[in-house]
Design an enzyme around this catalytic site. Structure first.
Site, PDB file in Angstrom:
ATOM      1  N   LYS A   1      -9.202  76.128  13.395  1.00  5.87           N
ATOM      2  CA  LYS A   1      -8.468  74.956  13.901  1.00  5.87           C
ATOM      3  C   LYS A   1      -7.995  74.153  12.696  1.00  5.87           C
ATOM      4  CE  LYS A   1      -7.759  72.762  17.936  1.00  5.87           C
ATOM      5  NZ  LYS A   1      -7.579  73.307  19.279  1.00  5.87           N
TER       6      LYS A   1
ATOM      7  N   GLY B   1      -5.992  61.603  31.359  1.00  2.00           N
ATOM      8  CA  GLY B   1      -5.033  62.172  30.414  1.00  2.00           C
ATOM      9  C   GLY B   1      -4.015  63.046  31.118  1.00  2.00           C
TER      10      GLY B   1
ATOM     11  N   GLY C   1      -1.155  64.462  29.831  1.00  2.00           N
ATOM     12  CA  GLY C   1      -0.251  65.031  28.827  1.00  2.00           C
ATOM     13  C   GLY C   1       0.264  66.379  29.292  1.00  2.00           C
TER      14      GLY C   1
ATOM     15  N   VAL D   1      -1.068  69.342  29.446  1.00  2.00           N
ATOM     16  CA  VAL D   1      -1.931  70.094  30.363  1.00  2.00           C
ATOM     17  C   VAL D   1      -2.275  69.250  31.596  1.00  2.00           C
ATOM     18  CG1 VAL D   1      -4.064  71.385  30.621  1.00  2.00           C
ATOM     19  CG2 VAL D   1      -2.951  71.312  28.394  1.00  2.00           C
TER      20      VAL D   1
ATOM     21  N   TYR E   1      -0.825  66.798  33.137  1.00  2.00           N
ATOM     22  CA  TYR E   1       0.206  66.591  34.169  1.00  2.00           C
ATOM     23  C   TYR E   1       0.447  67.874  34.965  1.00  2.00           C
ATOM     24  CZ  TYR E   1       3.857  64.186  36.628  1.00  2.00           C
ATOM     25  OH  TYR E   1       4.567  63.577  37.631  1.00  2.00           O
TER      26      TYR E   1
HETATM   27  P1  NAD Z   1      -1.284  65.862  25.064  1.00  2.00           P
HETATM   28  O1  NAD Z   1      -1.247  65.152  23.772  1.00  2.00           O
HETATM   29  O2  NAD Z   1      -0.015  66.386  25.629  1.00  2.00           O
HETATM   30  O3  NAD Z   1      -1.961  64.954  26.184  1.00  2.00           O
HETATM   31  C1  NAD Z   1      -3.041  64.134  25.965  1.00  2.00           C
HETATM   32  C2  NAD Z   1      -2.853  62.947  26.905  1.00  2.00           C
HETATM   33  O4  NAD Z   1      -4.039  62.143  26.860  1.00  2.00           O
HETATM   34  C3  NAD Z   1      -1.696  62.053  26.500  1.00  2.00           C
HETATM   35  O5  NAD Z   1      -0.866  61.792  27.634  1.00  2.00           O
HETATM   36  C4  NAD Z   1      -2.373  60.779  26.004  1.00  2.00           C
HETATM   37  O6  NAD Z   1      -1.600  59.608  26.210  1.00  2.00           O
HETATM   38  C5  NAD Z   1      -3.634  60.788  26.836  1.00  2.00           C
HETATM   39  N1  NAD Z   1      -4.721  59.977  26.316  1.00  2.00           N
HETATM   40  C6  NAD Z   1      -5.111  59.788  25.039  1.00  2.00           C
HETATM   41  N2  NAD Z   1      -6.181  58.981  24.988  1.00  2.00           N
HETATM   42  C7  NAD Z   1      -6.489  58.665  26.263  1.00  2.00           C
HETATM   43  C8  NAD Z   1      -7.504  57.875  26.869  1.00  2.00           C
HETATM   44  N3  NAD Z   1      -8.401  57.230  26.148  1.00  2.00           N
HETATM   45  N4  NAD Z   1      -7.538  57.794  28.220  1.00  2.00           N
HETATM   46  C9  NAD Z   1      -6.615  58.442  28.979  1.00  2.00           C
HETATM   47  N5  NAD Z   1      -5.625  59.197  28.455  1.00  2.00           N
HETATM   48  C10 NAD Z   1      -5.567  59.302  27.113  1.00  2.00           C
HETATM   49  O7  NAD Z   1      -2.361  67.046  24.896  1.00  2.00           O
HETATM   50  P2  NAD Z   1      -2.539  68.342  25.777  1.00  2.00           P
HETATM   51  O8  NAD Z   1      -1.868  69.463  25.104  1.00  2.00           O
HETATM   52  O9  NAD Z   1      -2.237  68.023  27.191  1.00  2.00           O
HETATM   53  O10 NAD Z   1      -4.116  68.577  25.610  1.00  2.00           O
HETATM   54  C11 NAD Z   1      -5.044  67.800  26.320  1.00  2.00           C
HETATM   55  C12 NAD Z   1      -6.453  68.263  25.975  1.00  2.00           C
HETATM   56  O11 NAD Z   1      -6.592  69.640  26.315  1.00  2.00           O
HETATM   57  C13 NAD Z   1      -6.805  68.164  24.487  1.00  2.00           C
HETATM   58  O12 NAD Z   1      -8.165  67.877  24.349  1.00  2.00           O
HETATM   59  C14 NAD Z   1      -6.527  69.563  23.975  1.00  2.00           C
HETATM   60  O13 NAD Z   1      -7.273  69.862  22.818  1.00  2.00           O
HETATM   61  C15 NAD Z   1      -6.981  70.380  25.151  1.00  2.00           C
HETATM   62  N6  NAD Z   1      -6.372  71.704  25.213  1.00  2.00           N
HETATM   63  C16 NAD Z   1      -5.018  71.822  25.264  1.00  2.00           C
HETATM   64  C17 NAD Z   1      -4.471  73.099  25.348  1.00  2.00           C
HETATM   65  C18 NAD Z   1      -2.981  73.288  25.454  1.00  2.00           C
HETATM   66  O14 NAD Z   1      -2.551  74.396  25.804  1.00  2.00           O
HETATM   67  N7  NAD Z   1      -2.186  72.266  25.223  1.00  2.00           N
HETATM   68  C19 NAD Z   1      -5.290  74.238  25.348  1.00  2.00           C
HETATM   69  C20 NAD Z   1      -6.664  74.061  25.322  1.00  2.00           C
HETATM   70  C21 NAD Z   1      -7.197  72.786  25.255  1.00  2.00           C
END
Ligand code: NAD
Length: 347
Positions: free
Chosen positions: A80, A180, A182, A184, A186
């Protein structure tokens, strides 16, 4: 700051620090294991108050990737990268190009993709400097943003958890508190909404909340209270540490199933969750959809059927974890770790 005696150092094969003063790049690339193949895991682009926080994140997240890739039986090791987001204005393209050069210096031992704060466009910039990148938006095997597949894996695993607790995968009428919204979070909300679940949602970004309220009939909840809602399921999909000694005692959900990495502030939180009789689906097993997608791209030929087969495997692993946990009266985390460690050892 010490590395070898750091509490999160876990015999990492390599921890690399790279900087580029011209672009403001400061990155920590942690390679936990290459036993199963090149260390693969996303890049996080985030603001950190201290170097120590970034190092801790890189160490913990990279180890979790080794476990995640092993649990999903992918031909990939675990790594990572964490880029410390510069203060003020910066040239994003130049910064990600410098980062691509840093990856290239690792001679193929680390392959990157998207994580929090990073887009397929950033991956395309990295690709100008190195082949060790996936999640590209264009190209023969390009798989783009892995988030939709991550959300699909979380959704299917969550259904297995629902069946374990309520005897049916049917989510109609179940209330899910999603932290959250984001990439994933949404997409997961959309699937839950289609499945008939009621949504309680919290995010620091008001725009996505307004969208979920209008498109998915979601109910807005304060970010400080989302974990404590009267919900059937809590889905942490923001950053790590959502499950901790402060939040778990207030939880009312029976199932925790979310996408965020490193949901447990530390492993001791697992006993608090067990004491409350909550079923926790281990994050790194549940959220492997994205890395499955990346693995398909890394293979050089994106094969949809192979991705589907792996998602079926993810669901089966969650089912096994729940069954073994119940039969042997040990935590779901311990069962997941045993499965991952056994698969790592085999490699
Ligand atoms: P992202 O940045 O698109 O979304 C994260 C969301 O969390 C954002 O909308 C942000 O505003 C919100 N957020 C931040 N702090 C917050 C809080 N205190 N309370 C509520 N909301 C808050 O990220 P993502 O790609 O959607 O990933 C989300 C999580 O899933 C992360 O932990 C990431 O490591 C994990 N993950 C993502 C993937 C992927 O394919 N994107 C794969 C495995 C794991």
């Amino acid at each position: 700051m010490s590395i070898f005696s750091h509490p999160d150092f876990s015999d990492h094969e390599g921890v690399y620090f790279a900087s580029d003063p011209e672009t403001g790049l400061k990155v920590i690339i942690a390679v936990h294991s290459t036993a199963r193949g090149p260390a693969a895991g996303g890049t996080r682009f985030w603001h950190y108050d201290t170097d120590a926080e970034a190092v801790t994140d890189a160490l913990r997240l990279s180890k979790a990737m080794s476990y995640k890739n092993a649990a999903a039986e992918l031909p990939l090791g675990g790594g990572k990268a964490v880029i410390m987001k510069p203060e003020g204005t910066f040239d994003r393209t130049a910064l990600f190009a410098a980062y691509g050069r840093a990856i290239e210096r690792l001679s193929g031992s680390y392959i990157t993709a998207e994580d929090v704060g990073v887009t397929p466009a950033d991956m395309d910039v990295i690709h100008t400097q190195t082949q060790c990148v996936a999640g590209l938006s264009t190209g023969e095997a390009a798989s783009g943003d892995p988030s939709p597949i991550t959300a699909e894996g979380v959704f299917r695993g969550l259904q297995v958890g629902a069946e374990h607790i309520w005897g049916s995968e049917n989510l109609t009428g179940k209330t899910v508190a999603v932290q959250g919204l984001g990439h994933v979070g949404y997409a997961l909300c959309e699937k839950l909404h289609r499945a008939g679940a009621k949504l309680l949602v919290a995010d620091i970004n008001e725009e996505v909340i307004a969208k979920a309220v209008s498109e998915l009939s979601a109910v807005k909840v304060g970010v400080a209270d989302i974990h404590a809602q009267e919900a059937d399921i809590f889905a942490p999909c923001a950053l790590g540490g959502a499950l901790n000694a402060k939040t778990v005692p207030d939880m009312k959900a029976k199932l925790i199933a979310g996408a965020a990495n490193n949901q447990l502030r530390d492993d001791s939180v697992m006993s608090l969750i067990e004491e409350k009789g909550i079923i926790y689906l281990p994050d790194y097993v549940l959220n492997a959809g994205g890395i499955i997608n990346v693995a398909a791209e890394v293979s050089g030929e994106y094969n949809q059927a192979w991705v589907e087969e792996k998602l079926v495997g993810l669901k089966a692993t969650i089912k096994t974890i729940l069954e073994v946990s119940t039969a042997q009266k040990i935590s779901t985390l311990r069962v997941a770790n045993q499965i991952a460690e056994e698969r790592l050892k085999r490699a």
